[in-house]
Design a protein around this motif. Structure first.
Motif, PDB file in Angstrom:
ATOM      1  N   GLU A 179      44.036   0.939  26.581  1.00 39.89           N
ATOM      2  CA  GLU A 179      44.927   1.996  27.069  1.00 39.89           C
ATOM      3  C   GLU A 179      45.431   2.818  25.887  1.00 39.89           C
ATOM      4  O   GLU A 179      46.597   2.775  25.494  1.00 39.89           O
ATOM      5  CB  GLU A 179      46.055   1.383  27.878  1.00 39.89           C
ATOM      6  CG  GLU A 179      45.544   0.682  29.134  1.00 39.89           C
ATOM      7  CD  GLU A 179      46.657   0.070  29.962  1.00 39.89           C
ATOM      8  OE1 GLU A 179      47.831   0.324  29.657  1.00 39.89           O
ATOM      9  OE2 GLU A 179      46.346  -0.666  30.914  1.00 39.89           O
ATOM     10  N   THR A 237      40.374  -7.053  20.204  1.00 45.14           N
ATOM     11  CA  THR A 237      41.153  -7.992  21.008  1.00 45.14           C
ATOM     12  C   THR A 237      42.608  -7.545  21.055  1.00 45.14           C
ATOM     13  O   THR A 237      43.043  -6.692  20.273  1.00 45.14           O
ATOM     14  CB  THR A 237      41.074  -9.414  20.421  1.00 45.14           C
ATOM     15  OG1 THR A 237      41.506  -9.378  19.048  1.00 45.14           O
ATOM     16  CG2 THR A 237      39.651  -9.949  20.484  1.00 45.14           C
ATOM     17  N   ARG A 238      43.339  -8.135  21.964  1.00 45.96           N
ATOM     18  CA  ARG A 238      44.754  -7.782  22.111  1.00 45.96           C
ATOM     19  C   ARG A 238      45.508  -8.000  20.802  1.00 45.96           C
ATOM     20  O   ARG A 238      45.281  -8.971  20.097  1.00 45.96           O
ATOM     21  CB  ARG A 238      45.393  -8.625  23.216  1.00 45.96           C
ATOM     22  CG  ARG A 238      45.064  -8.091  24.599  1.00 45.96           C
ATOM     23  CD  ARG A 238      45.744  -8.890  25.681  1.00 45.96           C
ATOM     24  NE  ARG A 238      45.455  -8.297  26.987  1.00 45.96           N
ATOM     25  CZ  ARG A 238      45.451  -8.983  28.117  1.00 45.96           C
ATOM     26  NH1 ARG A 238      45.709 -10.274  28.108  1.00 45.96           N
ATOM     27  NH2 ARG A 238      45.197  -8.380  29.260  1.00 45.96           N
ATOM     28  N   GLU A 267      34.028  -4.766  18.896  1.00 44.37           N
ATOM     29  CA  GLU A 267      34.764  -5.706  19.729  1.00 44.37           C
ATOM     30  C   GLU A 267      36.205  -5.718  19.237  1.00 44.37           C
ATOM     31  O   GLU A 267      36.453  -5.905  18.042  1.00 44.37           O
ATOM     32  CB  GLU A 267      34.134  -7.085  19.599  1.00 44.37           C
ATOM     33  CG  GLU A 267      34.853  -8.214  20.287  1.00 44.37           C
ATOM     34  CD  GLU A 267      34.200  -9.543  19.961  1.00 44.37           C
ATOM     35  OE1 GLU A 267      34.797 -10.322  19.181  1.00 44.37           O
ATOM     36  OE2 GLU A 267      33.089  -9.789  20.470  1.00 44.37           O
ATOM     37  N   MET A 296      45.771  -3.420  26.477  1.00 41.20           N
ATOM     38  CA  MET A 296      44.382  -3.547  26.921  1.00 41.20           C
ATOM     39  C   MET A 296      44.328  -4.253  28.264  1.00 41.20           C
ATOM     40  O   MET A 296      45.146  -5.151  28.532  1.00 41.20           O
ATOM     41  CB  MET A 296      43.559  -4.300  25.875  1.00 41.20           C
ATOM     42  CG  MET A 296      43.483  -3.592  24.524  1.00 41.20           C
ATOM     43  SD  MET A 296      42.121  -4.152  23.477  1.00 41.20           S
ATOM     44  CE  MET A 296      42.475  -5.875  23.345  1.00 41.20           C
ATOM     45  N   ARG A 297      43.368  -3.844  29.072  1.00 38.28           N
ATOM     46  CA  ARG A 297      43.250  -4.420  30.411  1.00 38.28           C
ATOM     47  C   ARG A 297      42.670  -5.835  30.380  1.00 38.28           C
ATOM     48  O   ARG A 297      42.800  -6.574  31.343  1.00 38.28           O
ATOM     49  CB  ARG A 297      42.374  -3.512  31.289  1.00 38.28           C
ATOM     50  CG  ARG A 297      43.016  -2.166  31.570  1.00 38.28           C
ATOM     51  CD  ARG A 297      42.337  -1.453  32.723  1.00 38.28           C
ATOM     52  NE  ARG A 297      40.979  -1.022  32.417  1.00 38.28           N
ATOM     53  CZ  ARG A 297      40.691   0.156  31.894  1.00 38.28           C
ATOM     54  NH1 ARG A 297      41.671   1.016  31.598  1.00 38.28           N
ATOM     55  NH2 ARG A 297      39.453   0.497  31.657  1.00 38.28           N
ATOM     56  N   HIS A 298      42.008  -6.181  29.273  1.00 34.61           N
ATOM     57  CA  HIS A 298      41.415  -7.504  29.134  1.00 34.61           C
ATOM     58  C   HIS A 298      41.745  -8.061  27.749  1.00 34.61           C
ATOM     59  O   HIS A 298      42.145  -7.328  26.851  1.00 34.61           O
ATOM     60  CB  HIS A 298      39.890  -7.436  29.309  1.00 34.61           C
ATOM     61  CG  HIS A 298      39.459  -6.710  30.550  1.00 34.61           C
ATOM     62  ND1 HIS A 298      39.568  -7.262  31.806  1.00 34.61           N
ATOM     63  CD2 HIS A 298      38.929  -5.463  30.710  1.00 34.61           C
ATOM     64  CE1 HIS A 298      39.122  -6.382  32.698  1.00 34.61           C
ATOM     65  NE2 HIS A 298      38.733  -5.288  32.066  1.00 34.61           N
ATOM     66  N   GLU A 299      41.548  -9.352  27.604  1.00 34.65           N
ATOM     67  CA  GLU A 299      41.813  -9.982  26.304  1.00 34.65           C
ATOM     68  C   GLU A 299      40.905  -9.405  25.222  1.00 34.65           C
ATOM     69  O   GLU A 299      41.299  -9.273  24.067  1.00 34.65           O
ATOM     70  CB  GLU A 299      41.585 -11.501  26.411  1.00 34.65           C
ATOM     71  CG  GLU A 299      41.945 -12.278  25.151  1.00 34.65           C
ATOM     72  CD  GLU A 299      43.424 -12.226  24.831  1.00 34.65           C
ATOM     73  OE1 GLU A 299      43.764 -12.247  23.629  1.00 34.65           O
ATOM     74  OE2 GLU A 299      44.243 -12.165  25.770  1.00 34.65           O
ATOM     75  N   GLN A 300      39.692  -9.062  25.615  1.00 37.79           N
ATOM     76  CA  GLN A 300      38.721  -8.502  24.665  1.00 37.79           C
ATOM     77  C   GLN A 300      38.057  -7.282  25.279  1.00 37.79           C
ATOM     78  O   GLN A 300      37.725  -7.282  26.464  1.00 37.79           O
ATOM     79  CB  GLN A 300      37.664  -9.555  24.314  1.00 37.79           C
ATOM     80  CG  GLN A 300      36.550  -9.069  23.418  1.00 37.79           C
ATOM     81  CD  GLN A 300      35.547 -10.178  23.121  1.00 37.79           C
ATOM     82  OE1 GLN A 300      35.902 -11.245  22.640  1.00 37.79           O
ATOM     83  NE2 GLN A 300      34.285  -9.921  23.425  1.00 37.79           N
ATOM     84  N   VAL A 301      37.868  -6.263  24.486  1.00 36.47           N
ATOM     85  CA  VAL A 301      37.206  -5.040  24.938  1.00 36.47           C
ATOM     86  C   VAL A 301      36.018  -4.761  24.024  1.00 36.47           C
ATOM     87  O   VAL A 301      36.146  -4.775  22.798  1.00 36.47           O
ATOM     88  CB  VAL A 301      38.176  -3.837  24.915  1.00 36.47           C
ATOM     89  CG1 VAL A 301      37.428  -2.527  25.137  1.00 36.47           C
ATOM     90  CG2 VAL A 301      39.264  -4.017  25.980  1.00 36.47           C
ATOM     91  N   ASP A 302      34.868  -4.537  24.633  1.00 38.30           N
ATOM     92  CA  ASP A 302      33.656  -4.195  23.890  1.00 38.30           C
ATOM     93  C   ASP A 302      33.289  -2.752  24.197  1.00 38.30           C
ATOM     94  O   ASP A 302      33.339  -2.315  25.347  1.00 38.30           O
ATOM     95  CB  ASP A 302      32.495  -5.107  24.291  1.00 38.30           C
ATOM     96  CG  ASP A 302      32.788  -6.565  23.994  1.00 38.30           C
ATOM     97  OD1 ASP A 302      32.909  -6.910  22.812  1.00 38.30           O
ATOM     98  OD2 ASP A 302      32.890  -7.362  24.953  1.00 38.30           O
ATOM     99  N   GLY A 324      38.477   0.064  28.370  1.00 37.26           N
ATOM    100  CA  GLY A 324      39.570  -0.785  28.794  1.00 37.26           C
ATOM    101  C   GLY A 324      40.748  -0.857  27.857  1.00 37.26           C
ATOM    102  O   GLY A 324      41.690  -1.625  28.079  1.00 37.26           O
TER     103      GLY A 324
END
Length: 333
Positions: A61, A88-89, A86, A33-39, A59
């Motif tokens: 992948e 998370t990684r 939501e 994931m591009r961020h710690e959390q994706v919504d 975000g």
């Protein structure tokens, strides 16, 4: 020939085992994931393909074909639930698919407080970052039409409570739930009401409950305040309650209620007009509804604030005047 068949069979088993292992590794490997959390939000009626694309665009992948094949293999490709999610990684494709089919959506909350006016409610709705503001700027009557209510005036018709909702829900949905909750509580209390109450209908009881809500500094005094107002209605006395006057002044009220305000006639001035005001003046809670519809037997016709949050209740005007001198004017009883 038999040896060839055995070899081919063994080879097939090995290939299948390797394929199964590869699939197991893929579906259980954490999604990059591009961020710690994706919504992300899945719209109603979305297919697994469109959901996978939405997740990837947010975000994660994730190759859409992987989620699609996994959904078909598990026979849940048509079972995903709409809503806001939501992740998370560390989440795997299998965990993600389980999350989508369980409808494990993220929730926000909104609190409507006892004693708020509809104007205060709207301000809170309009300021909430997780709502879709479909009622912003609409006239009050149009909002009531959108929620399916027969009334055109909204004041007091929404139950004060905490409401949970998926992110990006419409504020119309929240208002509809709050309206239905008030109708439920009001109808139940109305059907179980005490006998011989001076209300023409449940709406008048709701109006009384809103006055009790605004007049009461202490929860244990709600029934006593209700008893006073019910006695005054029964005897044809003016209610003479400051909160209705303040409501009638609207945004012009500066926090200081003056004698001229008490004399200025408005539909909500219970010093100049008999009976109940035309509408509720705030959101009454359940305790105020119950007090309005189950007032205790009392001879009290007056009450005055003691200055400590409590009130002194009196059955006669003489006693009330003495209490006013004692608690509000600093004089002797």
């Amino acid at each position: 020939m038999r040896k060839l068949i055995v070899k081919l069979f063994v080879l097939a088993v090995v290939v299948l085992a390797l394929l199964a292992g590869a699939i197991a590794w893929v579906v259980q490997a954490p999604i990059a994931m591009r961020h710690e959390q994706v919504d992300f939000t899945i719209s109603p009626g979305s297919s697994m393909r469109s959901a996978a694309r939405e997740i990837a665009a947010a975000g994660a992948e994730l190759q859409p074909w992987l989620l699609i094949l996994l959904g078909k293999w598990m026979r849940v490709d048509t079972s995903i639930k709409a809503g806001s999610y939501e992740i998370t990684r560390g989440i795997t494709p299998l965990e993600l698919l389980n999350k989508l089919t369980r409808g494990d959506v993220t929730q926000s909350e909104l609190v409507f407080i006892e004693g708020w006016t509809f104007r205060q409610m709207r301000a809170r709705l309009d300021a909430h970052p997780d709502l879709r503001h479909d009622t912003e700027g609409l006239p009050e009557a149009e909002i009531m039409r959108l929620i399916g209510a027969p009334e055109s005036t909204a004041e007091g018709l929404f139950f004060p409570d905490t409401y949970y909702f998926a992110k990006r829900s419409s504020d119309v949905d929240v208002l509809t739930r709050a309206y239905r909750a008030m109708q439920h509580h009001l109808l139940r209390e109305w059907q179980a009401r005490a006998v011989d109450l001076p209300y023409a209908d449940a709406y008048q009881a709701l109006t009384m409950a809103s006055i009790i809500e605004k007049e009461t500094g202490r929860p244990d005094e709600r029934p006593l305040v209700a008893g006073v107002f019910v006695n005054r209605l029964r005897q044809g006395m003016l209610l003479q309650t400051d909160p209705t006057v303040i409501y009638g002044l609207g945004e012009s009220f500066d926090g200081n209620l003056r004698k001229r305000d008490l004399l200025a006639d408005t539909p909500y001035n219970t010093y100049t007009r008999p009976g109940l005001p035309p509408t509720p003046i705030a959101l009454p809670g359940l305790a105020s509804l119950q007090a309005a519809l189950h007032p205790p037997a009392t001879e009290a016709l007056y009450f005055v604030a003691r200055g400590d949050g409590s009130s002194h209740f009196s059955p006669t005007l003489d006693e009330h005047n003495r209490a006013v001198r004692r608690f509000q004017k600093g004089g002797k009883p």
